[in-house]
Design a protein around this motif. Sequence first.
Motif, PDB file in Angstrom:
ATOM      1  N   MET A  30       0.841  -1.201   0.000  1.00 56.30           N
ATOM      2  CA  MET A  30       0.000   0.000   0.000  1.00 56.30           C
ATOM      3  C   MET A  30       0.875   1.250   0.000  1.00 56.30           C
ATOM      4  N   THR A  31       0.420   2.259  -0.685  1.00 55.91           N
ATOM      5  CA  THR A  31       1.165   3.509  -0.733  1.00 55.91           C
ATOM      6  C   THR A  31       1.112   4.241   0.606  1.00 55.91           C
ATOM      7  N   ASP A  32       2.036   5.184   0.801  1.00 56.83           N
ATOM      8  CA  ASP A  32       2.083   5.945   2.053  1.00 56.83           C
ATOM      9  C   ASP A  32       0.893   6.878   2.203  1.00 56.83           C
ATOM     10  N   TYR A  33       0.434   7.416   1.078  1.00 61.84           N
ATOM     11  CA  TYR A  33      -0.669   8.384   1.105  1.00 61.84           C
ATOM     12  C   TYR A  33      -1.728   7.981   0.084  1.00 61.84           C
TER      13      TYR A  33
ATOM     14  N   LYS B  34      -4.857  20.537  -5.478  1.00 62.42           N
ATOM     15  CA  LYS B  34      -3.835  21.207  -4.671  1.00 62.42           C
ATOM     16  C   LYS B  34      -2.954  20.191  -3.951  1.00 62.42           C
ATOM     17  N   VAL B  35      -3.599  19.218  -3.329  1.00 59.76           N
ATOM     18  CA  VAL B  35      -2.877  18.217  -2.544  1.00 59.76           C
ATOM     19  C   VAL B  35      -2.192  17.201  -3.460  1.00 59.76           C
ATOM     20  N   ALA B  36      -2.895  16.779  -4.508  1.00 57.12           N
ATOM     21  CA  ALA B  36      -2.303  15.830  -5.448  1.00 57.12           C
ATOM     22  C   ALA B  36      -1.042  16.405  -6.087  1.00 57.12           C
ATOM     23  N   LEU B  37      -1.101  17.669  -6.491  1.00 59.97           N
ATOM     24  CA  LEU B  37       0.052  18.311  -7.113  1.00 59.97           C
ATOM     25  C   LEU B  37       1.219  18.394  -6.141  1.00 59.97           C
ATOM     26  N   TYR B  38       0.920  18.739  -4.906  1.00 57.59           N
ATOM     27  CA  TYR B  38       1.966  18.777  -3.875  1.00 57.59           C
ATOM     28  C   TYR B  38       2.612  17.401  -3.732  1.00 57.59           C
ATOM     29  N   LEU B  39       1.796  16.375  -3.546  1.00 54.69           N
ATOM     30  CA  LEU B  39       2.314  15.027  -3.333  1.00 54.69           C
ATOM     31  C   LEU B  39       3.195  14.586  -4.486  1.00 54.69           C
ATOM     32  N   ASN B  40       2.769  14.889  -5.711  1.00 56.55           N
ATOM     33  CA  ASN B  40       3.530  14.464  -6.881  1.00 56.55           C
ATOM     34  C   ASN B  40       4.825  15.240  -7.024  1.00 56.55           C
ATOM     35  N   CYS B  41       4.753  16.546  -6.832  1.00 57.32           N
ATOM     36  CA  CYS B  41       5.961  17.373  -6.967  1.00 57.32           C
ATOM     37  C   CYS B  41       6.947  17.128  -5.822  1.00 57.32           C
ATOM     38  N   ALA B  42       6.446  16.719  -4.676  1.00 53.26           N
ATOM     39  CA  ALA B  42       7.318  16.388  -3.547  1.00 53.26           C
ATOM     40  C   ALA B  42       7.919  14.996  -3.684  1.00 53.26           C
ATOM     41  N   GLY B  43       7.461  14.234  -4.676  1.00 51.35           N
ATOM     42  CA  GLY B  43       8.001  12.898  -4.888  1.00 51.35           C
ATOM     43  C   GLY B  43       7.572  11.894  -3.840  1.00 51.35           C
TER      44      GLY B  43
ATOM     45  N   ALA C 133       6.388  23.963 -14.638  1.00 52.91           N
ATOM     46  CA  ALA C 133       7.750  23.529 -14.927  1.00 52.91           C
ATOM     47  C   ALA C 133       8.349  22.695 -13.796  1.00 52.91           C
ATOM     48  N   LEU C 134       7.656  22.588 -12.668  1.00 45.69           N
ATOM     49  CA  LEU C 134       8.174  21.799 -11.549  1.00 45.69           C
ATOM     50  C   LEU C 134       8.156  20.319 -11.899  1.00 45.69           C
ATOM     51  N   PRO C 135       9.213  19.576 -11.512  1.00 42.19           N
ATOM     52  CA  PRO C 135       9.191  18.127 -11.727  1.00 42.19           C
ATOM     53  C   PRO C 135       7.985  17.506 -11.022  1.00 42.19           C
ATOM     54  N   GLY C 136       7.259  16.694 -11.740  1.00 40.97           N
ATOM     55  CA  GLY C 136       6.085  16.044 -11.161  1.00 40.97           C
ATOM     56  C   GLY C 136       4.774  16.702 -11.525  1.00 40.97           C
ATOM     57  N   TRP C 137       4.828  17.880 -12.177  1.00 38.64           N
ATOM     58  CA  TRP C 137       3.573  18.548 -12.536  1.00 38.64           C
ATOM     59  C   TRP C 137       2.815  17.764 -13.601  1.00 38.64           C
ATOM     60  N   LYS C 138       1.525  17.701 -13.437  1.00 35.37           N
ATOM     61  CA  LYS C 138       0.598  17.201 -14.448  1.00 35.37           C
ATOM     62  C   LYS C 138      -0.678  18.020 -14.336  1.00 35.37           C
ATOM     63  N   PRO C 139      -1.428  18.159 -15.416  1.00 36.29           N
ATOM     64  CA  PRO C 139      -2.718  18.848 -15.311  1.00 36.29           C
ATOM     65  C   PRO C 139      -3.699  18.004 -14.493  1.00 36.29           C
ATOM     66  N   PRO C 140      -4.763  18.634 -13.990  1.00 35.55           N
ATOM     67  CA  PRO C 140      -5.641  17.971 -13.016  1.00 35.55           C
ATOM     68  C   PRO C 140      -6.212  16.628 -13.453  1.00 35.55           C
ATOM     69  N   TYR C 141      -6.777  16.568 -14.651  1.00 38.03           N
ATOM     70  CA  TYR C 141      -7.440  15.331 -15.058  1.00 38.03           C
ATOM     71  C   TYR C 141      -6.441  14.204 -15.313  1.00 38.03           C
ATOM     72  N   ASP C 142      -5.191  14.550 -15.652  1.00 38.15           N
ATOM     73  CA  ASP C 142      -4.144  13.540 -15.793  1.00 38.15           C
ATOM     74  C   ASP C 142      -3.620  13.109 -14.423  1.00 38.15           C
ATOM     75  N   MET C 143      -3.546  14.047 -13.516  1.00 41.11           N
ATOM     76  CA  MET C 143      -3.050  13.745 -12.178  1.00 41.11           C
ATOM     77  C   MET C 143      -4.033  12.863 -11.407  1.00 41.11           C
TER      78      MET C 143
END
Length: 215
Positions: A1-4, A17-26, A193-203
């Motif tokens: 299971m994933t951490d989050y 907002k939260v999904a983008l944070y989680l992805n960009c934070a790796g 341009a941040l590593p991990g960025w994706k648009p909402p529907y892709d994220m």
Amino acid sequence: MTDYRLHCLGASGNSYKVALYLNCAGLDWEPVGVDFGGGETRTETWRASLNAMGEVPVLETAGRLMSQSGAILLWLAETTGHFAPAADQRFEALRWLLFDNHKFTNNYAMHRVQNCFTADPDAAVLAFLRARVESSFSIAERHLADHRFVLGERPTIVDFSLAGYVFYPASETGFDIAAEYPAIDVWRGRIAALPGWKPPYDMMPVGTSPPLRKA
């Protein structure tokens, strides 16, 4: 299971907002779809098991369930260290987070709901909400004209909070940010341009939203 595990849907900017944070934070995370369009968040079962407030996102981690995107972002920054404001920026970060939740995101999200998810929107309501969006966006536009990110030279949770709805298409929001708010658009480009960025529907390719209004 994933951490989050993030209970969310693609159409929810507050979830983004939260999904983008989680992805960009790796961080190790996964989206869990919510049938918002089908009324799942209004059921007693969902509210009793996930969030009594009946809202997304809900962040599930280590046996905890957390809601309200601004509070989640603060908690994540404090527990992981990623994109945390400097100690002397804490007040300013809270000031912008509250401004975002009360005005910037709130007004824009309500206009979007009326513009694309409401079957027969009232023109007067749309005009009222548009005026409120223009007021709050003008504040951010002036600020971002001479700031790379909201709090300075590097991105923080404040940027993720304000970014919640600005990547949805103009056909949904009713605003052409690139044409109407050039400083916000440039800032938006820095976020993208941040590593991990994706648009909402892709994220968040999960969950269901209310049907889009036919043009």
